[in-house]
Structures are given as C-alpha cells and as structure tokens.
Write a protein that holds these residues in place. Structure first.
Motif, short mmCIF file in Angstrom:
data_model
loop_
_atom_site.label_atom_id
_atom_site.label_comp_id
_atom_site.label_asym_id
_atom_site.label_seq_id
_atom_site.Cartn_x
_atom_site.Cartn_y
_atom_site.Cartn_z
N LEU A 31 11.38 -5.28 -4.69
CA LEU A 31 10.35 -4.53 -5.41
C LEU A 31 9.62 -3.52 -4.52
O LEU A 31 9.52 -2.34 -4.89
CB LEU A 31 9.35 -5.49 -6.05
N LEU A 35 9.93 0.57 -5.14
CA LEU A 35 8.74 1.40 -5.35
C LEU A 35 8.62 2.46 -4.27
O LEU A 35 8.31 3.62 -4.56
CB LEU A 35 7.49 0.51 -5.37
N GLY A 38 11.14 5.16 -4.87
CA GLY A 38 10.75 5.98 -6.00
C GLY A 38 9.65 6.97 -5.65
O GLY A 38 9.68 8.13 -6.05
N ILE A 39 8.65 6.50 -4.89
CA ILE A 39 7.57 7.39 -4.48
C ILE A 39 8.09 8.49 -3.56
O ILE A 39 7.72 9.67 -3.69
CB ILE A 39 6.46 6.57 -3.78
N LEU A 154 2.92 -5.61 -1.46
CA LEU A 154 3.08 -4.32 -2.11
C LEU A 154 2.18 -3.26 -1.48
O LEU A 154 2.61 -2.15 -1.17
CB LEU A 154 2.78 -4.44 -3.61
N VAL A 158 4.80 -0.89 0.62
CA VAL A 158 5.20 0.28 -0.17
C VAL A 158 4.82 1.59 0.51
O VAL A 158 5.66 2.49 0.62
CB VAL A 158 4.60 0.19 -1.60
N SER A 162 7.56 4.25 1.88
CA SER A 162 7.52 5.62 1.34
C SER A 162 7.47 6.66 2.45
O SER A 162 8.19 7.67 2.40
CB SER A 162 6.30 5.78 0.42
N LEU A 334 11.83 -1.17 -13.44
CA LEU A 334 11.58 0.00 -12.60
C LEU A 334 12.81 0.88 -12.47
O LEU A 334 12.70 2.11 -12.45
CB LEU A 334 11.11 -0.44 -11.21
#
Length: 369
Positions: A31, A35, A38-39, A154, A158, A162, A334
């Motif tokens: 997860l 994320l 994706g960012i 997270l 994350v 990123s 997601l």
C-alpha cells in the motif's frame, strides 16, 4: 532467433499470473509503495516543467517537496482539525436526522411501514444489503489501513517513496524501456504511450475536478450556513472520482442535512404567538449549489480537464473497482483505475488487430479485393 509465438504467450501468461499472485499475497504491504508511486506519477509532469525552466531534477524534486510540506502543514493546522470535527459531529447527527425522516415518513406515508406492503419489503431488503456492504467495507478498511501502526507507516513511508521515485522517474522509465523485448518494443511503447494518455486524462484530470468541486461545495455550503458544509464538500469531492455517484451521494447528503437543519428553523412572532416555518430559501439554495456544480462539471470541467477520449465507461470503472477491491482489498481499489485503463487500451489494440485479421475479414473479403 525469436521465440515462437506460442512460447512467448506461455512466458507472458506465467509472468502475469505470478504478478497477480504477488499482488494478492503482499496486499497491504504494498500500500505505501503503490500510493508513493501514484503520487510520483501525478507530480512528474510538474517536475518535468521545472526542468524545462532550467532546474535540475534534484532541484525540481526539492522544490516540489518543500512546497508540498508547507501545503501539508497549512492543511494540518487549519483545515484538517475543522474537517475532523465536522465529520465526527456529522456521524453523531446522522442517526437523529434519519430518525426524524423516519418519523415524518411514518406520519405522512404510513403505507411504507406496513409489513405486508411491497414498498416496505423492498426498502427493508435494500437496507439490509446496504448494512451488510457497509460492514464489509468498514471491516476491510479497518483491517487494512486504519490501525495506528499502518497509519504511521503510511505517513512516514509514502512521502519518502514519492520523493525517491520522483527523483529517479525518468531514469526508471528509460531502464524499463531498455528491458523491453526488442521484437515487441515498438508496439509496447505505443501501448504504454496510449495508456499514459488515458491515465493522464482520467486520473490527473479527475483529481483536479474532484479538488475544484470539493472546494466549491465546501465554500458554498458554509456560506449558506449548513453546519457540516466542509465535511459534505470533502465527501462530495472525494466520491466525484466515481462518475455519477459523487453527485448522488453529495447531493443527497447536503439536501438531507439542509432539511434537517432548516426545517422549522424560522421563528415567526405574531403578538404573543411564536410559530416556526421551514426556511425553504436556504434549502433551495443548497439544491441550486449542487445543480450548478453538476452543470459546470458536466459541461466544462470534465470535457476540459478529462477529455472525451479517455475510453473508460462508468460501468467499466465500477466493475473494475468492485472486482479489484474484492480480490486485492484496499490496494486493489487503488490500482483498479490504472489497470482498467491499461486493459481498455489493450482491448482496443487487440480489437483492431482482430478486425484486420483473416479471422474477421474471412475469405469473402479477400476475394472481393
């Protein structure tokens, strides 16, 4: 010497199955990385633009990171506490609002609550279904992403993922391109380009639409005086990502709360007598706010920011969300949109190949030529 087509199909099929099994097995462990990726994908065009303006990739990444940290700090200090407060109050008030609506319906539409009526049976079955689904969704969310440990992971992992992916994004894409099978590289590049165009149009475009609509609904509803305007705007903006569902949920929630708040809210004093009337003006303004929002979204925002060539039908999107959510949980939801976009592009490619093949055209078409 190239591998025979049958061998290639076998190898790629095995690779696809292995990827799906790994995604299913790891699930929530992936997860933060999903994320983060994706960012990084969403922000990469901004980093590319900063590079064109003369910044190096590390400088562009550092600038974006600082700006994002400042924005997050402002939201954490100003917006998030108010949002959490309104959401908690909204959860507390909703049962009372539903109870009042039930009492009103019992008084004015008693047939609905007749155990033998078809309407009552249908509503009861619908309510049981919604309760079951809500319990499953809540259990999945609590089990996958709402524990304190996972939340800390997270928040910490994350942003780090990123930043690193954003810094190395172009090099990673070049590396993946170098690993493509040489015989199929041109076709794979073309498919990847089309998939990127679909994702850019849908994910980035719909993300902007959600932000604009959520901000509009929140500000407008707070100006009208709706008690939970910020929370309703946040919810409406978030679910706008799913076509048609956002307007239905946001509109129903806002109008229901407006009826609960403004029904009998106007005091009319006549001598020693005080009566109460419904503030239909504010209720009407809430309705107009959502009607205007849908008109602007349907006629300007979505065509301008998303485009008409995305190729993701709402039914296809809902099916992808349902299937991937059931198979892979929260992580599946997601990746549902990117995978649906990729599958749509691949399906259109194979459809065009099929229509150019002998299987479709047949011997009659060849003889006609």
């Amino acid at each position: 010497m190239a591998l025979p087509a049958r061998k290639q199909v076998q190898y790629w099929s095995i690779a696809t199955v292995v990827f799906a099994v790994v995604l299913w097995a790891l699930g929530n462990v992936l997860l933060p990385f999903v994320l983060g990726a994706g960012i990084a994908y969403l922000i990469d065009p901004l980093a590319d633009r900063l590079e064109r303006w003369g910044l190096s990739r590390p400088q562009a990444t550092a600038s974006i990171t600082v700006a994002a940290a400042l924005l997050f700090l402002v939201m954490l200090l100003i917006i998030v506490p108010t949002l959490i407060y309104q959401l908690s109050d909204l959860i507390t008030v909703l049962p009372e609002a539903i109870g009042n609506a039930r009492s009103y319906a019992q008084t004015n539409f008693p047939a609905i609550f007749d155990d033998q009526s078809r309407i009552h049976q249908t509503l009861s079955a619908l309510g049981e279904t919604l309760q079951t689904k809500a319990a499953v969704i809540l259990e999945t969310a609590l089990g996958s992403a709402a524990s304190i440990l996972n939340l800390v992971v997270l928040v910490v992992i994350v942003p780090v993922v990123s930043v690193y992916l954003l810094l190395d994004w172009d090099r990673m894409i070049a590396r993946v391109d170098m690993l493509l099978p040489r015989d199929h590289a041109p076709i794979l590049r073309q498919l990847a380009k089309e998939i990127d165009a679909v994702l850019a149009s849908f994910v980035r475009g719909m993300g902007t639409v959600c932000l604009i609509l959520g901000s509009y609904y929140a500000v407008a509803l707070m100006l009208v005086g709706l008690n939970f305007g910020l929370a309703v705007g946040f919810v409406a903006g978030m679910v706008t990502f799913i076509p048609y569902l956002g307007s239905l949920i946001g509109g129903a929630l806002a109008i229901g709360l407006a009826l609960f708040q403004f029904w009998g809210a106007v005091e009319i004093a006549t001598g020693d007598t005080v009566t109460y009337a419904t503030d239909w003006l504010r209720i009407g303004i809430v309705v107009v706010i959502f009607v205007l929002g849908q008109i602007v979204e349907g006629n300007y925002l979505t065509p301008k920011l998303v485009g008409n060539s995305v190729g993701l039908h709402p039914v296809w999107l809902l099916l992808a969300l349902s299937v991937f959510g059931a198979l892979f949980g929260f992580v599946g939801m997601l990746v549902a949109v990117p995978v649906a976009a990729a599958l749509g592009v691949i399906a259109r490619f194979f459809t065009s190949q099929y229509m150019e093949s002998r299987l479709y055209q047949g011997q009659t078409h060849k003889d006609a030529e």
